[in-house]
Enzyme design. Structure first.
Site, PDB file in Angstrom:
ATOM      1  N   GLU A  46      27.703   0.284  85.332  1.00 15.67           N
ATOM      2  CA  GLU A  46      27.827   1.507  84.371  1.00 15.67           C
ATOM      3  C   GLU A  46      26.356   1.728  83.861  1.00 15.67           C
ATOM      4  OE1 GLU A  46      31.983   1.698  82.267  1.00 15.67           O
ATOM      5  OE2 GLU A  46      30.065   1.856  80.858  1.00 15.67           O
ATOM      6  N   ILE A  56      37.568  -8.693  72.926  1.00 18.30           N
ATOM      7  CA  ILE A  56      37.999  -9.275  71.515  1.00 18.30           C
ATOM      8  C   ILE A  56      38.571 -10.363  71.389  1.00 18.30           C
ATOM      9  CG2 ILE A  56      38.938  -8.351  69.247  1.00 18.30           C
ATOM     10  CD1 ILE A  56      37.415  -5.627  69.638  1.00 18.30           C
ATOM     11  N   GLY A  75      34.262   1.738  80.179  1.00 16.09           N
ATOM     12  CA  GLY A  75      34.481   1.582  81.575  1.00 16.09           C
ATOM     13  C   GLY A  75      35.362   0.184  81.766  1.00 16.09           C
ATOM     14  N   ASN A 121      35.194  -0.324  69.394  1.00 14.49           N
ATOM     15  CA  ASN A 121      34.415   0.728  70.101  1.00 14.49           C
ATOM     16  C   ASN A 121      35.111   1.559  70.831  1.00 14.49           C
ATOM     17  OD1 ASN A 121      31.823  -0.246  69.221  1.00 14.49           O
ATOM     18  ND2 ASN A 121      31.636  -1.846  70.840  1.00 14.49           N
ATOM     19  N   LYS A 165      33.857 -14.611  63.544  1.00 14.95           N
ATOM     20  CA  LYS A 165      33.588 -14.597  62.270  1.00 14.95           C
ATOM     21  C   LYS A 165      33.445 -16.103  61.913  1.00 14.95           C
ATOM     22  CE  LYS A 165      34.195 -10.101  61.714  1.00 14.95           C
ATOM     23  NZ  LYS A 165      32.729  -9.278  61.461  1.00 14.95           N
ATOM     24  N   GLY A 188      29.218  -5.492  81.817  1.00 14.85           N
ATOM     25  CA  GLY A 188      29.364  -4.709  80.481  1.00 14.85           C
ATOM     26  C   GLY A 188      28.065  -4.729  79.610  1.00 14.85           C
ATOM     27  N   VAL A 189      28.090  -4.238  78.472  1.00 11.80           N
ATOM     28  CA  VAL A 189      26.801  -4.097  77.671  1.00 11.80           C
ATOM     29  C   VAL A 189      26.939  -5.270  76.467  1.00 11.80           C
ATOM     30  CG1 VAL A 189      26.287  -1.744  78.034  1.00 11.80           C
ATOM     31  CG2 VAL A 189      28.014  -2.395  76.262  1.00 11.80           C
ATOM     32  N   GLY A 190      25.907  -5.402  76.022  1.00 14.64           N
ATOM     33  CA  GLY A 190      25.992  -6.674  74.699  1.00 14.64           C
ATOM     34  C   GLY A 190      25.283  -7.770  75.167  1.00 14.64           C
ATOM     35  N   ASN A 191      25.051  -8.842  74.261  1.00 16.05           N
ATOM     36  CA  ASN A 191      24.347  -9.934  74.297  1.00 16.05           C
ATOM     37  C   ASN A 191      25.158 -10.893  75.351  1.00 16.05           C
ATOM     38  OD1 ASN A 191      22.740  -8.833  72.275  1.00 16.05           O
ATOM     39  ND2 ASN A 191      24.021  -9.799  70.838  1.00 16.05           N
TER      40      ASN A 191
HETATM   41  O1  0RQ Z   1      31.750  -7.912  64.709  1.00 19.00           O
HETATM   42  O2  0RQ Z   1      29.070  -7.807  64.142  1.00 19.00           O
HETATM   43  O3  0RQ Z   1      30.895  -7.295  62.517  1.00 19.00           O
HETATM   44  O4  0RQ Z   1      30.567  -9.573  63.363  1.00 19.00           O
HETATM   45  O5  0RQ Z   1      33.299  -7.912  67.186  1.00 19.00           O
HETATM   46  O6  0RQ Z   1      31.476  -8.839  68.924  1.00 19.00           O
HETATM   47  O7  0RQ Z   1      30.569 -10.930  69.693  1.00 19.00           O
HETATM   48  O8  0RQ Z   1      28.779  -9.466  69.263  1.00 19.00           O
HETATM   49  O9  0RQ Z   1      30.509  -8.936  71.168  1.00 19.00           O
HETATM   50  O10 0RQ Z   1      28.758  -6.964  71.040  1.00 19.00           O
HETATM   51  O11 0RQ Z   1      29.760  -8.199  73.288  1.00 19.00           O
HETATM   52  O12 0RQ Z   1      31.139  -6.827  71.684  1.00 19.00           O
HETATM   53  C1  0RQ Z   1      34.694  -6.363  73.110  1.00 19.00           C
HETATM   54  C2  0RQ Z   1      33.610  -5.154  71.190  1.00 19.00           C
HETATM   55  C3  0RQ Z   1      32.357  -7.127  72.205  1.00 19.00           C
HETATM   56  C4  0RQ Z   1      32.375  -4.932  73.560  1.00 19.00           C
HETATM   57  C5  0RQ Z   1      33.110  -5.800  72.399  1.00 19.00           C
HETATM   58  C6  0RQ Z   1      33.789  -9.032  66.414  1.00 19.00           C
HETATM   59  C7  0RQ Z   1      32.593  -9.713  66.203  1.00 19.00           C
HETATM   60  C8  0RQ Z   1      31.399  -8.557  65.961  1.00 19.00           C
HETATM   61  C9  0RQ Z   1      31.252  -7.481  68.270  1.00 19.00           C
HETATM   62  P1  0RQ Z   1      30.387  -8.076  63.675  1.00 19.00           P
HETATM   63  P2  0RQ Z   1      30.371  -9.584  69.830  1.00 19.00           P
HETATM   64  P3  0RQ Z   1      29.872  -7.674  71.767  1.00 19.00           P
HETATM   65  C10 0RQ Z   1      31.213  -1.361  80.043  1.00 19.00           C
HETATM   66  C11 0RQ Z   1      32.009  -2.203  79.424  1.00 19.00           C
HETATM   67  C12 0RQ Z   1      34.847  -2.453  75.359  1.00 19.00           C
HETATM   68  C13 0RQ Z   1      33.882  -1.561  76.348  1.00 19.00           C
HETATM   69  C14 0RQ Z   1      33.555  -2.384  77.609  1.00 19.00           C
HETATM   70  C15 0RQ Z   1      33.227  -3.639  73.647  1.00 19.00           C
HETATM   71  C16 0RQ Z   1      32.001  -7.421  67.122  1.00 19.00           C
HETATM   72  O13 0RQ Z   1      32.098  -5.559  74.482  1.00 19.00           O
HETATM   73  O14 0RQ Z   1      33.235  -2.742  73.036  1.00 19.00           O
HETATM   74  O15 0RQ Z   1      33.918  -3.470  78.015  1.00 19.00           O
HETATM   75  N1  0RQ Z   1      33.797  -3.796  74.853  1.00 19.00           N
HETATM   76  N2  0RQ Z   1      32.651  -1.711  78.044  1.00 19.00           N
HETATM   77  O16 0RQ Z   1      32.556 -10.452  64.964  1.00 19.00           O
HETATM   78  C17 0RQ Z   1      38.023  -9.791  65.225  1.00 19.00           C
HETATM   79  C18 0RQ Z   1      38.262 -10.766  67.237  1.00 19.00           C
HETATM   80  C19 0RQ Z   1      36.748 -10.924  67.563  1.00 19.00           C
HETATM   81  C20 0RQ Z   1      36.029  -9.631  66.511  1.00 19.00           C
HETATM   82  C21 0RQ Z   1      34.863 -10.402  68.154  1.00 19.00           C
HETATM   83  N3  0RQ Z   1      38.830 -11.700  68.048  1.00 19.00           N
HETATM   84  N4  0RQ Z   1      38.826 -10.452  65.921  1.00 19.00           N
HETATM   85  N5  0RQ Z   1      36.737  -9.403  65.373  1.00 19.00           N
HETATM   86  N6  0RQ Z   1      34.744  -9.413  67.146  1.00 19.00           N
HETATM   87  N7  0RQ Z   1      36.002 -10.909  68.471  1.00 19.00           N
HETATM   88  C22 0RQ Z   1      30.160  -0.597  78.818  1.00 19.00           C
HETATM   89  C23 0RQ Z   1      30.673   0.637  78.352  1.00 19.00           C
HETATM   90  O17 0RQ Z   1      31.743   1.004  78.768  1.00 19.00           O
HETATM   91  C24 0RQ Z   1      30.031   1.840  77.779  1.00 19.00           C
END
Ligand code: 0RQ
Length: 505
Positions: free
Chosen positions: A293, A363, A387, A383, A407, A268-271
């Site tokens: 993807e 999440i 995928g 978001n 948080k 997936g995407v992200g850090n």
């Molecule tokens: O929010 O920046 O406001 O603090 O969620 O969290 O830890 O930076 O992680 O950027 O990897 O995102 C699932 C959203 C994770 C992403 C998700 C809050 C946290 C922060 C982001 P702030 P992190 P990431 C192929 C795969 C679905 C699509 C997918 C995603 C923000 O990976 O959109 O998987 N996935 N696609 O603070 C409340 C919790 C939380 C929370 C994190 N438990 N409750 N807020 N956060 N955990 C790619 C594509 O499909 C395109």
């Protein structure tokens, strides 16, 4: 720049972005290119936003349905959301302004599996597609199109739309030509045939997009790069997650359940995803493959080092530094990268056949392994599912990762009951946090809960989770998946009330 538009008739359709935007009527369903900030139109959406803002200022109704591949950029999602131009958005977004509109109830959003989008449009489930707005790297003399940095749903938009607007981006390297593989063999049921792919690096289609020049109502020239956002350097939490995951994969190799080459990787995407890839780049595995993807920095590094033999994706998503390397060495990458339509990069048939190792962020997840990828506290969209569902259900290994808290520790990412479920317990095999890894394969719900609490929960929440689970084991009416329903979502309601899931001390 003229050499980018080699079709004589289409050169006659050159016009400004404003003139092109004027051809999009109110209420239109508009299919735009763009996937994770790559290959989105740069000029027409902004011109359309200005036109819509002017109409609103005159008191006129003017909104559109906006369909894309996945997330785009401020110049597209941001510009249109800002002026409240979007009636209904699908299938994935990550723009802060758009997200705020959706969560305020001002914009409708339908969040669907990325592999489903193209076929749902062919099936007519979303109504007629009126206009396609697609960025390309060039137009060939016969009207075929050199795709840009993402393919997404562009094939479907070009096929299905009544009218087409092309943005020809002169900033995109000409060396992109030949990197794409557009498969035209997807018929509708009951005429569907197997997709003829058995290897992740196989090419089964054509390098260019077909396009009927008679449908093209405008061609606009642009010269601006993609969004190309920066990644954070891997921190201790994401490095720990990567470490647990690599140790697990080594264990699977030792047990003979995986070869040292592993299986094609989906990330997936992200850090966190990027940190896992960095870990694999320094890890013990060789000759890896990717069927994913999005190709992000971590995978580019692995291609450069030779750890990764090849990568299949539907889009690039690179930082500015990685983009520079990609552009400089594009001939090297063209030999090793295939960009495909998202219906193919995310196709359940291919994911199952190739046997992917799917690694996605989440999440939250609950004691029984139900995963929430999309919602904060049950009702606000983050978001979208993207995928993740395509991969999770069909992969060889389905892995979800998260820091154990969010948080600043005020939220536990392991909760008694998930406040929204995207991936059910049936689709989730392995959960990883910086605390550890829980291998849920073959376990009953109660066994999963016990393991998740011990391996993955943050110490601040472990006792409270144990306490809930033990009381549920005594008091729940059923002992298969024990829950105390009146209490199951109390961690979320406590957070909403007092800004912290931890009980007040
Ligand atoms: O929010 O920046 O406001 O603090 O969620 O969290 O830890 O930076 O992680 O950027 O990897 O995102 C699932 C959203 C994770 C992403 C998700 C809050 C946290 C922060 C982001 P702030 P992190 P990431 C192929 C795969 C679905 C699509 C997918 C995603 C923000 O990976 O959109 O998987 N996935 N696609 O603070 C409340 C919790 C939380 C929370 C994190 N438990 N409750 N807020 N956060 N955990 C790619 C594509 O499909 C395109």
């Amino acid at each position: 720049a003229i050499s980018r538009i080699q079709h004589e008739g289409l050169r006659q359709r050159l016009m400004s972005a404003e003139a092109a935007a004027a051809l999009i009527p109110p209420g239109a369903h508009v299919g735009m290119s763009g996937f994770t900030g790559a290959g989105y139109p740069k000029a027409v959406p902004q011109a359309l936003a200005a036109r819509i803002a002017a109409a609103h200022a005159r008191g006129q109704d003017f909104r559109i349905g906006l369909w894309t591949g996945a997330s785009t950029a401020p110049e597209l999602d941001g510009a249109l959301a800002k002026v409240n131009a979007v009636e209904l958005r699908m299938p994935y977004q990550s723009d802060p302004t758009g997200r705020a509109r959706i969560n305020a109830g001002e914009m409708e959003y339908t969040d669907i599996h990325l592999s489903h989008v193209a076929q749902y449009v062919w099936f007519g489930f979303f109504g007629k597609l009126d206009v396609a707005v697609v960025e390309v790297a060039g137009i060939l003399p016969d009207g075929r199109l050199i795709p840009s940095t993402s393919v997404g749903n562009n094939k479907t938009w070009l096929d299905q739309a009544d009218k087409i607007i092309l943005e020809v981006n002169g900033r995109m390297p000409e060396g992109l030509a030949g990197m794409h593989d557009i498969y035209y063999g997807t018929a509708l049921p009951p005429e569907r045939l197997p997709i003829p792919m058995t290897q992740a690096d196989q090419r089964i289609g054509e390098p260019y997009l077909r396009c009927d020049p008679a449908k093209v109502i405008a061609v606009v020239e642009t010269a601006q790069g993609d969004r190309n956002s920066k990644f954070a350097e891997p921190d201790a939490v994401s490095a720990a997650i990567a470490g647990h995951l690599i140790e697990f994969l080594q264990h699977e190799v030792k047990r003979g359940r995986l070869s040292p080459r592993l299986l094609p990787l989906q990330s997936g995407v992200g850090n966190i995803a990027n940190a896992v890839l960095a870990g694999l780049n320094n890890g013990p595995f060789e000759q890896l493959q990717a069927y994913t993807e999005v190709l992000q920095d971590g995978m580019l590094d692995m291609l450069a080092s030779g750890k990764l033999s090849h990568a299949s994706a539907t889009a690039l998503s690179l930082s500015p530094e990685a983009w520079e390397r990609f552009e400089r060495d594009i001939d090297f990458y063209r030999e090793r990268v295939v960009l495909r339509p998202q219906e193919i990069s995310n196709h359940p048939e291919l994911i199952r056949r190739l046997g992917l190792i799917a690694m996605n962020a989440m999440i939250e997840c609950d004691l029984y392994g139900n995963v929430n990828s999309t919602h904060v506290m049950g009702s606000s969209i983050m978001n979208g599912i993207g995928g993740s569902g395509d991969f999770a259900r069909n992969a060889y290994l389905s892995i979800f990762m998260t820091p154990s808290t969010a948080k600043g520790g005020k939220i536990s990412c392991l909760v008694p009951m998930a406040s929204h479920v995207d991936h059910t317990e049936h689709d989730v095999q392995i959960i990883v946090t910086e605390q550890g890894l829980a291998d849920l394969r073959g376990l009953s719900p109660k066994e999963r809960a016990a393991l998740l609490i011990e391996r993955c929960a943050h110490p601040d929440y472990r006792d409270a989770l144990r306490d809930y689970f033990e009381r549920a084991r005594r008091g729940a009416p059923g002992q298969h998946t024990p829950h105390l329903l009146e209490e199951a979502l109390s961690w979320h309601t406590r957070y909403l009330r007092q800004g912290d899931m931890r009980a007040a001390t």
